[in-house]
Design a protein around this motif. Structure first.
Motif, mmCIF file in Angstrom:
data_model
loop_
_atom_site.group_PDB
_atom_site.id
_atom_site.type_symbol
_atom_site.label_atom_id
_atom_site.label_comp_id
_atom_site.label_asym_id
_atom_site.label_seq_id
_atom_site.Cartn_x
_atom_site.Cartn_y
_atom_site.Cartn_z
ATOM 1 N N GLY A 64 0.907 -1.330 -0.064
ATOM 2 C CA GLY A 64 -0.095 0.066 -0.204
ATOM 3 C C GLY A 64 0.752 1.235 0.105
ATOM 4 N N TYR A 65 0.588 2.090 -1.045
ATOM 5 C CA TYR A 65 1.168 3.514 -0.963
ATOM 6 C C TYR A 65 0.236 4.484 -1.015
ATOM 7 N N GLY A 66 -0.762 4.624 0.137
ATOM 8 C CA GLY A 66 -1.416 5.416 -0.074
ATOM 9 C C GLY A 66 -1.465 6.687 1.157
ATOM 10 N N LYS A 67 -2.270 7.139 1.859
ATOM 11 C CA LYS A 67 -1.901 8.219 2.948
ATOM 12 C C LYS A 67 -1.075 7.576 4.158
ATOM 13 N N VAL A 68 -1.440 6.291 4.285
ATOM 14 C CA VAL A 68 -0.397 5.756 5.397
ATOM 15 C C VAL A 68 1.117 5.141 4.773
ATOM 16 N N GLY A 69 0.826 4.612 3.651
ATOM 17 C CA GLY A 69 1.898 3.945 3.000
ATOM 18 C C GLY A 69 3.107 4.805 2.602
ATOM 19 N N GLU A 70 2.546 5.943 2.023
ATOM 20 C CA GLU A 70 3.692 6.855 1.120
ATOM 21 C C GLU A 70 4.517 7.390 2.290
ATOM 22 N N PRO A 71 4.227 8.007 3.330
ATOM 23 C CA PRO A 71 5.331 8.375 4.329
ATOM 24 C C PRO A 71 6.278 7.324 4.985
ATOM 25 N N ILE A 72 5.559 6.212 5.071
ATOM 26 C CA ILE A 72 6.443 4.915 5.510
ATOM 27 C C ILE A 72 7.532 4.737 4.557
ATOM 28 N N ALA A 73 6.970 4.586 3.281
ATOM 29 C CA ALA A 73 8.057 4.314 2.018
ATOM 30 C C ALA A 73 8.994 5.400 2.103
ATOM 31 N N ARG A 74 8.637 6.712 2.362
ATOM 32 C CA ARG A 74 9.639 7.865 1.951
ATOM 33 C C ARG A 74 10.732 7.723 3.335
ATOM 34 N N GLU A 75 10.210 7.476 4.511
ATOM 35 C CA GLU A 75 11.134 7.291 5.586
ATOM 36 C C GLU A 75 12.116 6.042 5.476
ATOM 37 N N LEU A 76 11.386 4.830 5.010
ATOM 38 C CA LEU A 76 12.314 3.691 4.584
ATOM 39 C C LEU A 76 13.546 4.021 3.779
ATOM 40 N N ALA A 77 12.976 4.789 2.620
ATOM 41 C CA ALA A 77 14.083 5.299 1.792
ATOM 42 C C ALA A 77 15.023 6.295 2.366
ATOM 43 N N GLN A 79 15.959 6.405 5.508
ATOM 44 C CA GLN A 79 16.962 5.898 6.514
ATOM 45 C C GLN A 79 17.677 4.711 5.588
ATOM 46 N N GLY A 80 17.561 4.560 4.419
ATOM 47 C CA GLY A 80 18.306 3.560 3.581
ATOM 48 C C GLY A 80 18.175 2.084 4.019
ATOM 49 N N LEU A 81 16.770 1.906 4.116
ATOM 50 C CA LEU A 81 16.533 0.558 4.413
ATOM 51 C C LEU A 81 15.871 -0.272 3.141
ATOM 52 N N PRO A 82 16.640 -1.186 2.727
ATOM 53 C CA PRO A 82 15.951 -2.072 1.461
ATOM 54 C C PRO A 82 14.489 -2.610 1.569
ATOM 55 N N HIS A 83 13.524 -1.960 0.525
ATOM 56 C CA HIS A 83 12.232 -2.166 0.668
ATOM 57 C C HIS A 83 11.697 -2.490 -0.626
ATOM 58 N N VAL A 84 10.632 -3.203 -0.833
ATOM 59 C CA VAL A 84 9.608 -3.196 -2.103
ATOM 60 C C VAL A 84 8.339 -2.744 -1.741
ATOM 61 N N VAL A 85 7.654 -1.797 -2.695
ATOM 62 C CA VAL A 85 6.174 -1.484 -2.530
ATOM 63 C C VAL A 85 5.580 -1.988 -3.505
ATOM 64 N N VAL A 86 4.590 -2.516 -2.709
ATOM 65 C CA VAL A 86 3.266 -3.288 -3.565
ATOM 66 C C VAL A 86 2.089 -2.296 -3.685
ATOM 67 N N GLU A 87 1.740 -1.950 -4.818
ATOM 68 C CA GLU A 87 0.716 -0.984 -4.837
ATOM 69 C C GLU A 87 -0.150 -1.241 -5.976
ATOM 70 N N GLN A 88 -1.586 -0.992 -5.883
ATOM 71 C CA GLN A 88 -2.635 -1.521 -7.094
ATOM 72 C C GLN A 88 -3.036 -0.023 -7.903
ATOM 73 N N ASN A 89 -2.271 1.309 -7.596
ATOM 74 C CA ASN A 89 -2.327 2.281 -8.478
ATOM 75 C C ASN A 89 -0.998 2.311 -9.484
ATOM 76 N N ARG A 90 -1.523 1.978 -10.778
ATOM 77 C CA ARG A 90 -0.367 2.042 -11.635
ATOM 78 C C ARG A 90 0.289 3.292 -11.643
ATOM 79 N N GLU A 91 -0.213 4.383 -11.744
ATOM 80 C CA GLU A 91 0.317 5.765 -11.523
ATOM 81 C C GLU A 91 1.436 5.824 -10.402
ATOM 82 N N ALA A 92 0.845 5.292 -9.332
ATOM 83 C CA ALA A 92 1.904 5.541 -8.140
ATOM 84 C C ALA A 92 3.152 4.601 -8.450
ATOM 85 N N VAL A 93 2.956 3.265 -8.564
ATOM 86 C CA VAL A 93 4.042 2.512 -9.137
ATOM 87 C C VAL A 93 4.934 3.131 -10.111
#
Length: 220
Positions: A64-77, A79-93
């Motif tokens: 999820g990369y919505g209102k909750v997932g987006e700030p999580i993903a940005r903070e993971l990036a 902090q340099g933590l390796p991560h994969v985002v799975v999202e159902q919105n094509r434009e977001a991907v």
């Protein structure tokens, strides 16, 4: 009509949840149906070519990369933590891939999508979507692929939190309760309460989550 709809939803939800397991097991016995349901959504349903699958381990799989997932993903990036985002919105991907973030387009309740995210080698699964049905299926699939994976899942009810905790989820975040915790911490700090007392009060609120609440006088 609104009240009738709410009552119908409350009545049907437990029946829907109870049917998930038997329905999934019945589908898994039909390989053709499984392959049709899990057919890929094109190149975006797999990791970008620039990502070396062998180098991806001990990572975070964020659903999820919505209102909750987006700030999580940005903070993971950040902090340099390796991560994969799975999202159902094509434009977001596409936007994530444009910034060099490994992102997969698809429904994480499909086993194939989690396989592409290399869930079997991940250290942590973070389910930031709000749909409890999806969360349950994602957790079940993840545990089959990686029984030792750590998990944190977002939900909206204490009953759902209890279910997820009983089924192997280490941390379940009830969105509304986390808001309440933030409010009480701030209020206590505002009145000069020491930090450790504010944290103790927040912990008490967590422990008391199963106690019946008093009738609300305001929709807040």
């Amino acid at each position: 009509m609104l009240l009738a709809g709410a009552l119908l939803t409350i009545t049907l939800n437990p029946l829907v949840f109870a049917a998930i397991g038997p329905m999934e097991r019945a589908i898994q016995k039909r390989p053709r149906l499984v392959r049709w349901l899990e057919r890929p959504a094109g190149p975006l349903a797999e990791l970008p070519p620039a990502v070396e699958p062998q180098a991806l381990h001990d990572h975070v799989v964020l659903i999820g990369y919505g209102k909750v997932g987006e700030p999580i993903a940005r903070e993971l990036a950040r902090q340099g933590l390796p991560h994969v985002v799975v999202e159902q919105n094509r434009e977001a991907v596409e936007e994530l891939r444009g910034r060099g973030v490994p992102a997969i387009y698809g429904d994480a309740t499909r086993v194939e999508i989690l396989v592409h995210a290399h869930i079997e080698r991940a250290r942590l699964l973070m389910v930031a979507t709000s749909d409890p049905l999806q969360a349950r299926l994602i957790v079940e699939h993840a545990l089959r692929q990686n029984p030792r994976i750590d998990m944190v899942v977002r939900t909206h009810s204490d009953a759902e939190r209890d279910y997820l905790e009983r089924n192997g989820v280490a941390r379940v975040v009830v969105a509304e309760r986390e808001v309440a915790l933030g409010f009480i911490r701030y209020a206590l700090n505002c009145f000069g309460a020491p930090q450790h007392l504010a944290e103790a009060a927040a912990e008490t609120l967590q422990v008391d989550r199963n106690k019946p609440s008093s009738p609300a006088t305001n929709a807040g």
